[in-house]
Design a protein around this motif. Structure first.
Motif, PDB file in Angstrom:
ATOM      1  N   VAL A 176     -25.716  10.681   7.758  1.00  0.00           N
ATOM      2  CA  VAL A 176     -25.752   9.954   9.036  1.00  0.00           C
ATOM      3  C   VAL A 176     -27.057   9.185   9.174  1.00  0.00           C
ATOM      4  CG1 VAL A 176     -25.836  10.236  11.545  1.00  0.00           C
ATOM      5  CG2 VAL A 176     -24.154  11.515  10.205  1.00  0.00           C
ATOM      6  N   MET A 177     -28.180   9.790   8.749  1.00  0.00           N
ATOM      7  CA  MET A 177     -29.470   9.091   8.804  1.00  0.00           C
ATOM      8  C   MET A 177     -29.416   7.804   7.994  1.00  0.00           C
ATOM      9  SD  MET A 177     -32.673  11.729   8.776  1.00  0.00           S
ATOM     10  CE  MET A 177     -32.221  12.564   7.260  1.00  0.00           C
ATOM     11  N   ALA A 178     -28.836   7.884   6.818  1.00  0.00           N
ATOM     12  CA  ALA A 178     -28.735   6.691   5.977  1.00  0.00           C
ATOM     13  C   ALA A 178     -27.836   5.643   6.626  1.00  0.00           C
ATOM     14  CB  ALA A 178     -28.201   7.065   4.592  1.00  0.00           C
ATOM     15  N   PRO A 238     -34.176 -15.571   3.815  1.00  0.00           N
ATOM     16  CA  PRO A 238     -34.950 -14.454   3.255  1.00  0.00           C
ATOM     17  C   PRO A 238     -34.864 -13.192   4.106  1.00  0.00           C
ATOM     18  CG  PRO A 238     -36.223 -16.482   3.179  1.00  0.00           C
ATOM     19  CD  PRO A 238     -35.021 -16.762   4.014  1.00  0.00           C
ATOM     20  N   ALA A 239     -34.918 -13.340   5.427  1.00  0.00           N
ATOM     21  CA  ALA A 239     -34.840 -12.167   6.302  1.00  0.00           C
ATOM     22  C   ALA A 239     -33.498 -11.473   6.151  1.00  0.00           C
ATOM     23  CB  ALA A 239     -35.063 -12.584   7.754  1.00  0.00           C
ATOM     24  N   TRP A 240     -32.417 -12.236   6.128  1.00  0.00           N
ATOM     25  CA  TRP A 240     -31.088 -11.635   5.996  1.00  0.00           C
ATOM     26  C   TRP A 240     -30.892 -11.016   4.617  1.00  0.00           C
ATOM     27  CZ3 TRP A 240     -27.255 -15.578   8.685  1.00  0.00           C
ATOM     28  CH2 TRP A 240     -27.634 -15.709  10.025  1.00  0.00           C
ATOM     29  N   SER A 241     -31.532 -11.589   3.604  1.00  0.00           N
ATOM     30  CA  SER A 241     -31.442 -10.999   2.266  1.00  0.00           C
ATOM     31  C   SER A 241     -32.086  -9.614   2.246  1.00  0.00           C
ATOM     32  CB  SER A 241     -32.131 -11.911   1.240  1.00  0.00           C
ATOM     33  OG  SER A 241     -31.475 -13.165   1.145  1.00  0.00           O
ATOM     34  N   VAL A 242     -33.239  -9.498   2.890  1.00  0.00           N
ATOM     35  CA  VAL A 242     -33.911  -8.190   2.964  1.00  0.00           C
ATOM     36  C   VAL A 242     -33.048  -7.202   3.750  1.00  0.00           C
ATOM     37  CG1 VAL A 242     -35.924  -6.962   3.858  1.00  0.00           C
ATOM     38  CG2 VAL A 242     -36.215  -9.168   2.718  1.00  0.00           C
ATOM     39  N   LEU A 243     -32.499  -7.647   4.857  1.00  0.00           N
ATOM     40  CA  LEU A 243     -31.668  -6.763   5.673  1.00  0.00           C
ATOM     41  C   LEU A 243     -30.390  -6.362   4.942  1.00  0.00           C
ATOM     42  CD1 LEU A 243     -32.159  -8.540   9.112  1.00  0.00           C
ATOM     43  CD2 LEU A 243     -32.974  -6.253   8.481  1.00  0.00           C
ATOM     44  N   THR A 244     -29.823  -7.269   4.158  1.00  0.00           N
ATOM     45  CA  THR A 244     -28.644  -6.925   3.350  1.00  0.00           C
ATOM     46  C   THR A 244     -29.000  -5.873   2.315  1.00  0.00           C
ATOM     47  OG1 THR A 244     -27.665  -9.114   3.659  1.00  0.00           O
ATOM     48  CG2 THR A 244     -26.887  -7.835   1.790  1.00  0.00           C
ATOM     49  N   ALA A 245     -30.173  -6.020   1.692  1.00  0.00           N
ATOM     50  CA  ALA A 245     -30.618  -5.022   0.716  1.00  0.00           C
ATOM     51  C   ALA A 245     -30.813  -3.665   1.375  1.00  0.00           C
ATOM     52  CB  ALA A 245     -31.914  -5.483   0.050  1.00  0.00           C
ATOM     53  N   LEU A 246     -31.398  -3.659   2.586  1.00  0.00           N
ATOM     54  CA  LEU A 246     -31.577  -2.401   3.306  1.00  0.00           C
ATOM     55  C   LEU A 246     -30.229  -1.776   3.665  1.00  0.00           C
ATOM     56  CD1 LEU A 246     -34.517  -3.311   5.737  1.00  0.00           C
ATOM     57  CD2 LEU A 246     -34.603  -1.738   3.788  1.00  0.00           C
ATOM     58  N   ALA A 247     -29.279  -2.609   4.098  1.00  0.00           N
ATOM     59  CA  ALA A 247     -27.947  -2.096   4.429  1.00  0.00           C
ATOM     60  C   ALA A 247     -27.271  -1.509   3.195  1.00  0.00           C
ATOM     61  CB  ALA A 247     -27.095  -3.217   5.034  1.00  0.00           C
ATOM     62  N   GLY A 248     -27.371  -2.212   2.073  1.00  0.00           N
ATOM     63  CA  GLY A 248     -26.774  -1.707   0.840  1.00  0.00           C
ATOM     64  C   GLY A 248     -27.400  -0.404   0.393  1.00  0.00           C
ATOM     65  N   ALA A 249     -28.731  -0.319   0.499  1.00  0.00           N
ATOM     66  CA  ALA A 249     -29.425   0.915   0.120  1.00  0.00           C
ATOM     67  C   ALA A 249     -28.995   2.071   1.022  1.00  0.00           C
ATOM     68  CB  ALA A 249     -30.934   0.710   0.205  1.00  0.00           C
ATOM     69  N   GLY A 250     -28.847   1.800   2.318  1.00  0.00           N
ATOM     70  CA  GLY A 250     -28.403   2.843   3.238  1.00  0.00           C
ATOM     71  C   GLY A 250     -26.989   3.314   2.938  1.00  0.00           C
ATOM     72  N   ALA A 251     -26.101   2.379   2.601  1.00  0.00           N
ATOM     73  CA  ALA A 251     -24.714   2.740   2.294  1.00  0.00           C
ATOM     74  C   ALA A 251     -24.637   3.599   1.035  1.00  0.00           C
ATOM     75  CB  ALA A 251     -23.872   1.476   2.142  1.00  0.00           C
ATOM     76  N   VAL A 252     -25.375   3.208  -0.003  1.00  0.00           N
ATOM     77  CA  VAL A 252     -25.375   3.982  -1.244  1.00  0.00           C
ATOM     78  C   VAL A 252     -25.972   5.371  -1.007  1.00  0.00           C
ATOM     79  CG1 VAL A 252     -26.352   4.132  -3.565  1.00  0.00           C
ATOM     80  CG2 VAL A 252     -25.442   1.956  -2.731  1.00  0.00           C
ATOM     81  N   ALA A 253     -27.059   5.431  -0.242  1.00  0.00           N
ATOM     82  CA  ALA A 253     -27.686   6.718   0.059  1.00  0.00           C
ATOM     83  C   ALA A 253     -26.726   7.623   0.825  1.00  0.00           C
ATOM     84  CB  ALA A 253     -28.968   6.499   0.854  1.00  0.00           C
ATOM     85  N   ALA A 254     -25.995   7.061   1.800  1.00  0.00           N
ATOM     86  CA  ALA A 254     -25.035   7.863   2.561  1.00  0.00           C
ATOM     87  C   ALA A 254     -23.947   8.414   1.656  1.00  0.00           C
ATOM     88  CB  ALA A 254     -24.425   7.015   3.678  1.00  0.00           C
ATOM     89  N   LEU A 255     -23.470   7.600   0.743  1.00  0.00           N
ATOM     90  CA  LEU A 255     -22.419   8.032  -0.181  1.00  0.00           C
ATOM     91  C   LEU A 255     -22.893   9.184  -1.055  1.00  0.00           C
ATOM     92  CD1 LEU A 255     -19.543   7.352  -1.191  1.00  0.00           C
ATOM     93  CD2 LEU A 255     -20.616   5.832  -2.873  1.00  0.00           C
TER      94      LEU A 255
END
Length: 424
Positions: free
Chosen positions: A217-219, A373-390
């Motif tokens: 859930v944190m991720a 650039p800002a959205w690219s960073v946020l997309t990377a953070l979202a992807g990292a969070g999704a993988v971590a949650a999985l």
């Protein structure tokens, strides 16, 4: 049983709706007050106020949950509504920007204590699991309707009233919310067996780190905040600077995201009766990552027009509802009953900590380096969070059906392994 046939829930839900719309109207009025005080620096004033809000949410919620069993929860909720009403009433009287910051700090400190306490009360008033799921969905729908309707209500009101009258109206709303809470029978929190101050304050957060599904859930909080920051912070710049739209166009695109959230929240109760919360929430994370990636790709190609933006924003709304709505159900199944207030407070703080990370990326990086650039960073953070949650949330971690529930010293709900072995 029918959810709204429960008198106490009906009163409590009414209090939540009134307080939500009061908060929404206050946000609109605060923007006008900031412009009245600071002119071109209004954005900086609002940005600082938003940062104060996030800091208060992260710090105050665990403290409130640690001591919520010391006093009547009904008394606490009423007191916090009264404080919020008084602060809002004082806002139009300020003459300096620093006074705005002080009052916003008080207002958000009260909100930070109110929200997790309110969330922790619902399971005691609505004990049936199916009805509790519907109560969570109703809360999500109420929040979404506030985001959709508050700007419209404010616009209508401002055609007849000055913006300072909005503060007066919202103050009355908080007092009505307090009266509804006062008319509700709210059981006191069960005493927490932790006696150390440090354990009481940090127990809920430690529970998150010790419980696999709550680490997931944190991720997921990071996924929601990463996608949501794009919509909340960057919609106005994208519409006005990239698309050449008007202020009303900004409102319509924000409404597209809110509509996605609303539709998903309405459909979720039946879905959650058949599909595990983990599956629903991870699906929502996938939708959010897909939406942010599509936004970056289309923006870089110069193809993120009105239709594309509306579709992406609606997907962000849908994904957000898929993640947020089942969260309360997951928390309830993960901790002992006495630890529920601490768990809700920890989720409240940790989710806003994620926003505290993503807001500056969307705002400061978006301003200095550009939206792509800002959205690219946020997309990377979202992807990292999704993988971590999985990875962090095991597929087969759900509660066992035969083992009795026990708790550790932090309130984490665990199962007696010896009982499982015997059952097997």
């Amino acid at each position: 049983m029918r959810l709204f046939a429960v008198r106490d829930y009906r009163h409590l839900f009414g209090a939540q709706v009134i307080a939500l719309f009061g908060t929404g109207l206050t946000t609109v009025a605060l923007g006008l007050l900031a412009y009245d005080l600071a002119g071109p620096r209004a954005g900086m004033v609002l940005g600082t106020a938003l940062t104060i809000k996030m800091v208060m949410y992260v710090v105050i919620a665990p403290l409130a949950a640690a001591y919520v069993d010391r006093i009547s929860r009904r008394t606490l909720l009423v007191l916090l509504d009264v404080i919020r009403g008084a602060v809002v009433l004082a806002l139009p009287l300020v003459t300096e920007v620093w006074q705005v910051y002080v009052l916003i700090g008080l207002l958000q400190a009260a909100s930070a204590a109110f929200t997790p306490t309110f969330q922790a009360v619902i399971p005691d008033i609505v004990p049936d699991e199916a009805d509790y799921t519907r109560a969570l969905s109703a809360s999500q729908v109420a929040s979404t309707m506030e985001s959709l309707l508050s700007p419209v209500l404010a616009a209508v009101a401002l055609t007849f009233l000055s913006f300072d009258r909005l503060f007066l109206g919202t103050s009355v709303g908080f007092l009505v919310s307090a009266l509804l809470v006062l008319a509700t029978r709210i059981p006191n929190a069960r005493p927490d067996t932790r006696t150390g101050a440090r354990d009481r304050v940090t127990g809920g957060i430690r529970t998150f780190f010790r419980t696999p599904r709550l680490r997931g859930v944190m991720a997921l909080n990071l996924v929601v905040a990463s996608a949501g920051a794009i919509v909340v912070v960057n919609t106005v710049n994208h519409v006005r600077d990239e698309l050449g739209g008007s202020q009303s166009d900004v409102a319509w695109l924000l409404a597209a995201s809110g509509t996605g959230t609303l539709l998903a929240a309405l459909a979720l109760p039946r879905v959650l009766d058949r599909i595990a919360a983990r599956t629903v929430m991870l699906t929502g994370a996938g939708v959010l990552v897909t939406a942010t990636a599509a936004a970056v790709t289309l923006l870089a190609a110069g193809a993120l027009g009105w239709t594309g933006t509306a579709v992406v924003w609606a997907l962000v709304g849908i994904g957000t509802a898929l993640v947020i709505t089942p969260t309360g159900k997951v928390l309830r199944s993960s901790v002992a009953r006495t630890a529920i207030p601490g768990a809700f407070a920890a989720q409240f703080s940790l989710s806003h900590l994620a926003w505290l990370i993503t807001y500056p990326v969307a705002g400061w990086l978006g301003t200095t380096a550009g939206l792509a650039p800002a959205w690219s960073v946020l997309t990377a953070l979202a992807g990292a969070g999704a993988v971590a949650a999985l990875l962090l949330w095991p597929r087969h971690e759900g509660p066992a059906t035969t083992a009795p529930m026990t708790t550790d010293r932090y309130g984490s709900a665990t199962r007696d392994r010896s009982a499982l072995t015997k059952a097997a």
